[in-house]
Design an enzyme around this catalytic site. Structure first.
Site, PDB file in Angstrom:
ATOM      1  N   GLU A 100      11.005  -3.076  10.309  1.00  0.00           N
ATOM      2  CA  GLU A 100       9.901  -3.391  11.223  1.00  0.00           C
ATOM      3  C   GLU A 100      10.118  -4.731  11.910  1.00  0.00           C
ATOM      4  O   GLU A 100       9.791  -4.904  13.084  1.00  0.00           O
ATOM      5  CB  GLU A 100       8.583  -3.410  10.431  1.00  0.00           C
TER       6      GLU A 100
ATOM      7  N   HIS B 130       6.536   7.171   5.686  1.00  0.00           N
ATOM      8  CA  HIS B 130       6.691   5.780   5.247  1.00  0.00           C
ATOM      9  C   HIS B 130       6.075   5.687   3.857  1.00  0.00           C
ATOM     10  O   HIS B 130       4.854   5.732   3.695  1.00  0.00           O
ATOM     11  CB  HIS B 130       5.990   4.829   6.226  1.00  0.00           C
ATOM     12  N   LEU B 131       6.937   5.595   2.837  1.00  0.00           N
ATOM     13  CA  LEU B 131       6.453   5.621   1.457  1.00  0.00           C
ATOM     14  C   LEU B 131       6.794   4.302   0.769  1.00  0.00           C
ATOM     15  O   LEU B 131       7.881   4.139   0.213  1.00  0.00           O
ATOM     16  CB  LEU B 131       7.094   6.809   0.711  1.00  0.00           C
TER      17      LEU B 131
ATOM     18  N   ASP C  83       3.785   1.096  -9.563  1.00  0.00           N
ATOM     19  CA  ASP C  83       5.168   1.018  -9.111  1.00  0.00           C
ATOM     20  C   ASP C  83       5.899   2.320  -9.449  1.00  0.00           C
ATOM     21  O   ASP C  83       5.932   2.729 -10.611  1.00  0.00           O
ATOM     22  CB  ASP C  83       5.847  -0.185  -9.797  1.00  0.00           C
TER      23      ASP C  83
ATOM     24  N   ASN D  74       4.917 -12.443   9.724  1.00  0.00           N
ATOM     25  CA  ASN D  74       3.988 -11.429   9.217  1.00  0.00           C
ATOM     26  C   ASN D  74       3.050 -12.115   8.222  1.00  0.00           C
ATOM     27  O   ASN D  74       3.417 -12.332   7.067  1.00  0.00           O
ATOM     28  CB  ASN D  74       4.800 -10.306   8.549  1.00  0.00           C
TER      29      ASN D  74
ATOM     30  N   ARG E 246       3.448  -9.672  13.564  1.00  0.00           N
ATOM     31  CA  ARG E 246       2.899  -8.381  13.171  1.00  0.00           C
ATOM     32  C   ARG E 246       1.380  -8.540  13.105  1.00  0.00           C
ATOM     33  O   ARG E 246       0.880  -9.434  12.421  1.00  0.00           O
ATOM     34  CB  ARG E 246       3.423  -7.982  11.800  1.00  0.00           C
TER      35      ARG E 246
ATOM     36  N   ARG F 285      -4.047   3.265  -3.982  1.00  0.00           N
ATOM     37  CA  ARG F 285      -5.092   3.859  -3.138  1.00  0.00           C
ATOM     38  C   ARG F 285      -5.151   5.373  -3.332  1.00  0.00           C
ATOM     39  O   ARG F 285      -4.122   6.019  -3.499  1.00  0.00           O
ATOM     40  CB  ARG F 285      -4.816   3.565  -1.653  1.00  0.00           C
TER      41      ARG F 285
ATOM     42  N   HIS G 164       1.100   1.455   9.992  1.00  0.00           N
ATOM     43  CA  HIS G 164       2.566   1.530   9.821  1.00  0.00           C
ATOM     44  C   HIS G 164       3.258   1.995  11.096  1.00  0.00           C
ATOM     45  O   HIS G 164       4.380   2.527  11.052  1.00  0.00           O
ATOM     46  CB  HIS G 164       2.970   2.531   8.711  1.00  0.00           C
TER      47      HIS G 164
ATOM     48  N   ASN H  33       4.358   0.704  -0.935  1.00  0.00           N
ATOM     49  CA  ASN H  33       3.135   0.575  -1.726  1.00  0.00           C
ATOM     50  C   ASN H  33       2.001   1.299  -1.023  1.00  0.00           C
ATOM     51  O   ASN H  33       1.212   1.997  -1.636  1.00  0.00           O
ATOM     52  CB  ASN H  33       2.791  -0.900  -1.930  1.00  0.00           C
ATOM     53  N   GLY H  34       1.941   1.090   0.301  1.00  0.00           N
ATOM     54  CA  GLY H  34       1.076   1.915   1.135  1.00  0.00           C
ATOM     55  C   GLY H  34       1.926   3.060   1.656  1.00  0.00           C
ATOM     56  O   GLY H  34       3.117   2.876   1.910  1.00  0.00           O
TER      57      GLY H  34
ATOM     58  N   LYS I 108       5.354 -13.958   5.643  1.00  0.00           N
ATOM     59  CA  LYS I 108       6.769 -13.569   5.625  1.00  0.00           C
ATOM     60  C   LYS I 108       7.371 -13.936   6.966  1.00  0.00           C
ATOM     61  O   LYS I 108       6.674 -13.892   7.985  1.00  0.00           O
ATOM     62  CB  LYS I 108       6.901 -12.058   5.400  1.00  0.00           C
TER      63      LYS I 108
HETATM   64  P1  ADP Z   1       5.598  -2.455   0.710  1.00  0.00           P
HETATM   65  O1  ADP Z   1       4.690  -1.371   1.193  1.00  0.00           O
HETATM   66  O2  ADP Z   1       4.906  -3.485  -0.123  1.00  0.00           O
HETATM   67  O3  ADP Z   1       6.524  -3.022   1.771  1.00  0.00           O
HETATM   68  P2  ADP Z   1       8.010  -1.250  -0.385  1.00  0.00           P
HETATM   69  O4  ADP Z   1       8.425  -0.572   0.870  1.00  0.00           O
HETATM   70  O5  ADP Z   1       8.845  -2.357  -0.912  1.00  0.00           O
HETATM   71  O6  ADP Z   1       6.497  -1.706  -0.344  1.00  0.00           O
HETATM   72  O7  ADP Z   1       7.903  -0.113  -1.517  1.00  0.00           O
HETATM   73  C1  ADP Z   1       7.444  -0.364  -2.807  1.00  0.00           C
HETATM   74  C2  ADP Z   1       7.617   0.910  -3.635  1.00  0.00           C
HETATM   75  O8  ADP Z   1       8.986   1.318  -3.577  1.00  0.00           O
HETATM   76  C3  ADP Z   1       7.272   0.736  -5.110  1.00  0.00           C
HETATM   77  O9  ADP Z   1       6.522   1.829  -5.575  1.00  0.00           O
HETATM   78  C4  ADP Z   1       8.641   0.728  -5.774  1.00  0.00           C
HETATM   79  O10 ADP Z   1       8.591   1.283  -7.065  1.00  0.00           O
HETATM   80  C5  ADP Z   1       9.433   1.621  -4.875  1.00  0.00           C
HETATM   81  N1  ADP Z   1      10.879   1.327  -5.031  1.00  0.00           N
HETATM   82  C6  ADP Z   1      11.523   0.230  -4.574  1.00  0.00           C
HETATM   83  N2  ADP Z   1      12.821   0.278  -4.980  1.00  0.00           N
HETATM   84  C7  ADP Z   1      12.978   1.408  -5.698  1.00  0.00           C
HETATM   85  C8  ADP Z   1      14.077   2.028  -6.378  1.00  0.00           C
HETATM   86  N3  ADP Z   1      15.267   1.476  -6.378  1.00  0.00           N
HETATM   87  N4  ADP Z   1      13.842   3.199  -7.017  1.00  0.00           N
HETATM   88  C9  ADP Z   1      12.629   3.782  -7.000  1.00  0.00           C
HETATM   89  N5  ADP Z   1      11.559   3.264  -6.380  1.00  0.00           N
HETATM   90  C10 ADP Z   1      11.720   2.094  -5.729  1.00  0.00           C
END
Ligand code: ADP
Length: 385
Positions: A366, A207-208, A282, A7, A90, A240, A179, A210-211, A14
């Site tokens: 994924e 799918h929650l 975050d 990726n 990817r 965003r 996604h 960063n995006g 990655k």
């Molecule tokens: P990406 O889209 O970069 O793959 P991820 O799926 O790792 O992102 O999600 C990142 C988000 O998940 C951040 O907002 C982070 O705060 C949140 N997150 C990750 N672990 C936890 C946790 N243990 N508790 C609360 N939120 C979390």
């Protein structure tokens, strides 16, 4: 059969190596800060984890570094690169052309190049990774798995914008959605968990990370999704804005007298959780902030409510689109680690959804889906997933 999943992002690559028969991930890692000072490799396997500083001016070097790490005498997991039977990449954008994952050849490379116009930050690094693999792992078949493919089943009523039709024809301006690999993976997992055929299920997948994006998945097919022409649309995300009246953009341009590029940065990098809270992109920091006293906590609380409110709105909308709702699935960093969000949705929607509607957390994977598609395609089994 050993499959390497790659990726490539603009400054990172990655990777994960799978032993498909034994359903095992042998190693994973990331090369970071490609083309920047301070490049480094993080590599993990059953034998342990290590980090090292490296020289990595471009994606070609990154792929070499990855292959070296996987075959290293001390921390490697395969004896030679010849053990790799296939590579799955990817790729973010496959436009309207790629409705499924596909074996990469010259024509596919030219198409991915063409769709770089629609994903200028994402498709070029994927291509660089594909071209590097073609040299370093020559003769190993490569497969492209697109973020957009899963959403190609959306009907025109869902993917067209209310713009003059000529913009769709001239520039391909429409909703594509992203996604897709994650939405597809968790839909299939949910069917397994619910012990029902996917074809019989009406699901909303969230799918929650960063995006953030949501999809309405009816009988295993995406019929609508919250991201649009770009991944800026829809839910409130880490940085965003999500849904916005387009006139706001024109108003900001006029009022602030800034360049279109600056407004693009504002919407993509300075908005969302970060922009509203003023604290962080975050979710963990926002939750911490919301527990504190004072002004800061007010904005953290506000953005938490906004984040959840928009998810609730989309669940309701997608239930209406599908004419029913069997389950809502939460996944990715925020979706997997915040049970309060799931409980809040279940509570606030209890008079809207049926008594039988389930709210589930399903961890996404994924890379595993990319590996599986790669195997199917190189075995020549099928192109239809
Ligand atoms: P990406 O889209 O970069 O793959 P991820 O799926 O790792 O992102 O999600 C990142 C988000 O998940 C951040 O907002 C982070 O705060 C949140 N997150 C990750 N672990 C936890 C946790 N243990 N508790 C609360 N939120 C979390």
């Amino acid at each position: 059969m050993i499959i390497l999943v790659i990726n490539c992002g603009s400054s990172s690559a990655k990777y994960q190596l799978f032993d498909i028969e034994n359903k095992r991930s042998l190693a994973r890692g990331v090369v970071e800060r490609i083309g920047q000072p301070g490049s480094r490799l993080e590599h993990q396997s059953d034998g342990g984890a290590f980090k090292s500083s490296i020289k990595c001016p471009d994606h070609y070097y990154a792929i070499e570094i990855i292959v070296d790490a996987l075959t290293d005498k001390n921390h490697g997991v395969i004896s030679s690169k010849d053990a790799i039977a296939g590579i799955g990449h990817r790729v973010v954008h496959g436009g309207e052309e790629f409705k499924h994952s596909t074996l990469i050849d010259g024509r596919v490379i030219r198409s991915i190049e063409k769709f770089s116009a629609l994903a200028p930050l994402h498709n070029p690094p994927s291509l660089a990774g594909i071209k590097a693999c073609a040299k370093i792992l020559a003769h190993v078949p490569q497969v492209a798995v697109f973020d957009t493919s899963f959403h190609q089943t959306m009907p025109a009523t869902a993917f067209m914008y209310g713009l003059p039709y000529s913009y769709y024809k001239k520039y391909g301006i429409r909703k594509y959605g992203f996604h897709g690999t994650s939405h597809r993976f968790v839909s299939e997992e949910a069917a397994r968990i619910l012990k029902r055929p996917l074809a019989s299920l009406k699901l909303v997948t969230c799918h929650l990370g960063n995006g953030c994006s949501m999809a309405a998945v009816d009988g295993g097919k995406s019929v609508d999704t919250s991201m649009g022409f770009t991944p800026l649309d829809g839910l409130i995300m880490g940085t965003r804005s999500g849904d916005l009246d387009p006139a706001v953009v024109l108003y900001i341009l006029k009022k602030e007298g800034i360049s279109p590029q600056k407004v693009n940065d504002l919407l993509n990098k300075e908005s969302g959780l970060l922009g509203i809270s003023g604290v962080s992109n975050d979710m963990r920091d926002i939750l911490k902030g919301a527990r504190l006293k004072g002004q800061g906590s007010i904005r953290c609380k506000l953005v938490l409510e906004m984040f959840a409110y928009r998810i609730k709105k989309y669940i309701g909308a997608y239930q209406a689109v599908m004419g029913g709702l069997d389950a809502v699935i939460f996944t990715a960093g925020i979706g997997e680690h915040n049970p309060w969000l799931l409980k809040k949705m279940a509570k606030e929607l209890k008079n809207v959804v049926s008594k039988k509607t389930k709210f589930l957390v399903v961890p996404t994977n994924e890379e595993l889906l990319i590996a599986k598609d790669t195997v199917e395609i190189i075995k020549g089994k099928s192109k239809n997933f």
